[in-house]
Design an enzyme around this catalytic site. Structure first.
Site, PDB file in Angstrom:
ATOM      1  N   GLY A   1       2.102  -9.621 -10.316  1.00 19.73           N
ATOM      2  CA  GLY A   1       1.876 -10.124  -9.038  1.00 19.73           C
ATOM      3  C   GLY A   1       2.858  -9.494  -8.224  1.00 19.73           C
ATOM      4  O   GLY A   1       2.892 -10.429  -7.432  1.00 19.73           O
TER       5      GLY A   1
ATOM      6  N   ARG B   1      -0.423  -9.279   4.686  1.00 21.14           N
ATOM      7  CA  ARG B   1      -0.875  -8.365   5.640  1.00 21.14           C
ATOM      8  C   ARG B   1      -1.915  -8.923   6.826  1.00 21.14           C
ATOM      9  O   ARG B   1      -2.253 -10.553   6.257  1.00 21.14           O
ATOM     10  CB  ARG B   1      -2.206  -7.605   4.429  1.00 21.14           C
ATOM     11  CG  ARG B   1      -1.855  -6.901   3.547  1.00 21.14           C
ATOM     12  CD  ARG B   1      -2.364  -6.486   2.653  1.00 21.14           C
ATOM     13  NE  ARG B   1      -3.280  -6.486   2.175  1.00 21.14           N
ATOM     14  CZ  ARG B   1      -4.016  -6.341   0.818  1.00 21.14           C
ATOM     15  NH1 ARG B   1      -3.825  -5.352   0.841  1.00 21.14           N
ATOM     16  NH2 ARG B   1      -4.536  -6.850   0.129  1.00 21.14           N
TER      17      ARG B   1
ATOM     18  N   ASP C   1     -13.642  -1.597  -5.623  1.00 24.76           N
ATOM     19  CA  ASP C   1     -12.150  -2.977  -4.567  1.00 24.76           C
ATOM     20  C   ASP C   1     -11.751  -3.154  -4.064  1.00 24.76           C
ATOM     21  O   ASP C   1     -10.962  -3.847  -3.235  1.00 24.76           O
ATOM     22  CB  ASP C   1     -12.417  -3.500  -6.335  1.00 24.76           C
ATOM     23  CG  ASP C   1     -11.724  -2.328  -6.830  1.00 24.76           C
ATOM     24  OD1 ASP C   1     -11.971  -1.462  -7.291  1.00 24.76           O
ATOM     25  OD2 ASP C   1     -10.277  -2.717  -6.578  1.00 24.76           O
ATOM     26  N   ASN C   2     -11.186  -1.818  -3.369  1.00 25.04           N
ATOM     27  CA  ASN C   2     -10.626  -1.164  -2.400  1.00 25.04           C
ATOM     28  C   ASN C   2     -11.488  -0.837  -0.854  1.00 25.04           C
ATOM     29  O   ASN C   2     -10.724  -0.277  -0.051  1.00 25.04           O
ATOM     30  CB  ASN C   2      -9.398  -0.312  -2.374  1.00 25.04           C
ATOM     31  CG  ASN C   2      -8.608  -0.838  -3.470  1.00 25.04           C
ATOM     32  OD1 ASN C   2      -8.577  -1.602  -3.989  1.00 25.04           O
ATOM     33  ND2 ASN C   2      -8.276  -0.036  -4.282  1.00 25.04           N
TER      34      ASN C   2
ATOM     35  N   ASP D   1      -5.583  -1.542   1.013  1.00 22.70           N
ATOM     36  CA  ASP D   1      -5.158  -1.371   0.095  1.00 22.70           C
ATOM     37  C   ASP D   1      -4.403  -0.042  -0.240  1.00 22.70           C
ATOM     38  O   ASP D   1      -4.871   0.942  -0.886  1.00 22.70           O
ATOM     39  CB  ASP D   1      -6.152  -1.579  -1.049  1.00 22.70           C
ATOM     40  CG  ASP D   1      -6.147  -3.247  -1.001  1.00 22.70           C
ATOM     41  OD1 ASP D   1      -6.311  -3.734  -0.176  1.00 22.70           O
ATOM     42  OD2 ASP D   1      -7.090  -3.594  -2.638  1.00 22.70           O
TER      43      ASP D   1
END
Ligand code: AMP
Ligand code: MG
Length: 494
Positions: free
Chosen positions: A129, A179, A259-260, A269
């Site tokens: 995490g 971000r 996923d990026n 990312d």
């Protein structure tokens, strides 16, 4: 010990929060709080972005904001959450992924504010995490550098650090990047709901994105007035344009997994990315990419492949395969046009002309053969082009094959005899940056930051925010990379 955590009183920043993503429903996310980090400190921050969000002038000196943006204190009015998505990684279906270390705080001024590295979520899988200081500085600087270059990107408001240890290849310390983007929705969000046959949620998601970010698609009459096909075509257009921009500045993303890939066509990312030093289309910037799937020269092809995955995921909504295919096929026209436009501008042409294509191709072959520094070449050419004197050696000195570059420079000069509007020298200086975030520059700033000297981060930020300006006091950031730059290995581990 100082008591941190969401159980301490929340901070009311006086901002208006809308949190529209959190209204999509339970299938899309898990609501949770960030996990605090001990004794946070500021590492770097972006003033222009803070202004855009509407933060008070003194925010970067405020202990309240320091705690909030490290995840140690709740922000009144936000609904922190981690979203679920899936995706294709290195060409294979990877199943469920999700925000494993990024927590969306909320949405204000039409921007989502997300803390990356803010602790475990239900989607952390084997991860901890956390994000380390090294990669957080890289993401922060590169987000702002890309914005400075005019390339669509997520932004970074700040980095905060903590001495809490984080295990990677070696022990490092923790950091959090704040971000910012209109949305962090990825191709992988759509793939997730398609894969699980959750077609109602798929439609909810598509309608939300169209309504918020692609409203024109609802009235698009191409593709049989199919709004989802129009949406796919628009994502295709934005993605093609973004990648054309990457190719023109020599930016290698490094992990173009689905996923990026941002559904808004933003660069997101930042991991093992690299701006090319020597020009090499086969360059692989990600140490973990053993097959070279994401090599610099392959990025346009991979973007197209990823768009096909998105098209597949949207099929339950589009219905007619021929509409989806027609939408995707537009890439083959849009990408070359966008690339030609950008490369022509680098040559000083306000509009592409037929002769520019072969000239660019020839040039890139010469540059690759001699491993010419990509950024320095274009900047020098921008100055050379004003007088175009063959006895000015600044450009030819970059090449080993002098006769070949001399011949090329001659053809380049000839070109302007046939271009009615002539050479746009100012355009060149506004298109070919003097400064890019080279690996070794980031590395130097990171090493200093690890000793708690953050001047390298702020100095680099200053030039990267305005990379086309001369900044004579920062000449050291515009030089050739040192020899040790080639030995910097950046992997997926961040
Ligand atoms: P990336 O390739 O960095 O975009 O990450 C791929 C997936 O792994 C995403 O779902 C991330 O959230 C997750 N991930 C990466 N690093 C960590 C970490 N240290 N802890 C938890 N999840 C992570
Ligand atoms: Mg990712």
């Amino acid at each position: 010990m100082t008591k941190f955590g969401p159980d301490s009183a929340g901070f009311d920043a006086g901002l208006r929060w809308t949190n529209s993503f959190s209204q999509l429903g339970e299938a899309f996310f898990v609501a949770l709080q960030p996990t605090p980090l001990p004794a946070p400190y500021w590492v770097g921050h972006s003033k222009p972005l803070a202004q855009q969000i509407g933060l008070p002038d003194d925010w970067s000196a405020s202990p309240d904001w320091l705690q909030v943006l490290t995840g140690n204190r709740a922000l009144v009015g936000t609904v922190p959450l981690a979203s679920v998505y899936s995706g294709h990684q290195f060409g294979n279906w990877a199943g469920q992924l999700g925000d494993g270390r990024a927590i969306l705080l909320g949405e204000t001024a039409n921007l989502e504010i997300q803390l990356k590295g803010a602790g475990l979520t239900p989607f952390s899988r084997m991860g901890d995490g956390r994000a380390v200081l090294r990669s957080s500085i890289r993401e922060f600087l590169c987000s702002e550098a890309m914005h400075g270059l005019g390339i669509p990107t997520s932004r970074a408001l700040c980095v905060t650090g903590s001495d809490a240890p984080v295990r990677r290849e070696v022990m490092e310390t923790a950091a959090v990047v704040t971000r910012v983007a209109p949305s962090f929705i990825r191709f992988g969000h759509f793939e997730h709901f398609c894969h699980h046959d959750q077609h109602d949620q798929l439609r909810t998601l598509a309608d939300y994105v169209i309504d918020q970010f692609y409203p024109e698609c609802a009235h698009d009459t191409r593709f049989g007035s199919n709004r989802y096909a129009a949406f796919l075509a628009e994502v295709t257009r934005r993605t093609a344009d973004m990648v054309a921009h990457w190719q023109s500045v020599g930016f290698c993303h490094g992990v173009m997994n689905t996923d990026n890939m941002s559904i808004l066509g933003l660069t997101i990312d930042y991991g093992p990315f690299q701006f090319l030093d020597a020009y090499d289309p086969a360059h692989i910037c990600n140490h973990s990419d053993t097959q070279g799937r994401y090599a610099f020269g392959k990025q346009p092809h991979i973007a197209y492949w990823n768009l096909y995955c998105l098209g597949q995921a949207l099929m339950p909504l589009v219905g007619e395969p021929e509409y989806a295919i027609a939408a995707l096929e537009t890439f083959k026209e849009i990408y070359p046009r966008a690339y030609a436009l950008r490369m022509s501008a680098k040559l000083g042409l306000a509009e592409p002309v037929a002769q520019a294509g072969p000239l660019i191709e020839e040039l890139l072959i010469l540059m690759a053969a001699d491993r010419v520094d990509y950024t320095i070449f274009w900047r020098r050419l921008s100055h050379w082009a004003r007088a175009r004197r063959m006895d000015d050696p600044s450009v030819r000195d970059l090449f080993l094959n002098r006769p070949a570059i001399d011949a090329w420079l001659l053809s380049y000069s000839e070109l302007f005899k046939h271009v009615p509007q002539g050479l746009a020298a100012d355009l060149m200086l506004q298109t070919n940056p003097k400064f890019v975030l080279r690996n070794h520059l980031g590395e130097q700033a990171i090493r200093a930051a690890q000793r708690k000297d953050f001047s390298g981060v702020s100095g680099l930020l200053e030039v990267l925010e305005r990379p086309f300006d001369e900044h004579p006091q920062y000449a050291q950031y515009a030089g050739f990379p040192p020899e040790w730059a080639a030995s910097i290995a950046i992997s997926c581990s961040s």
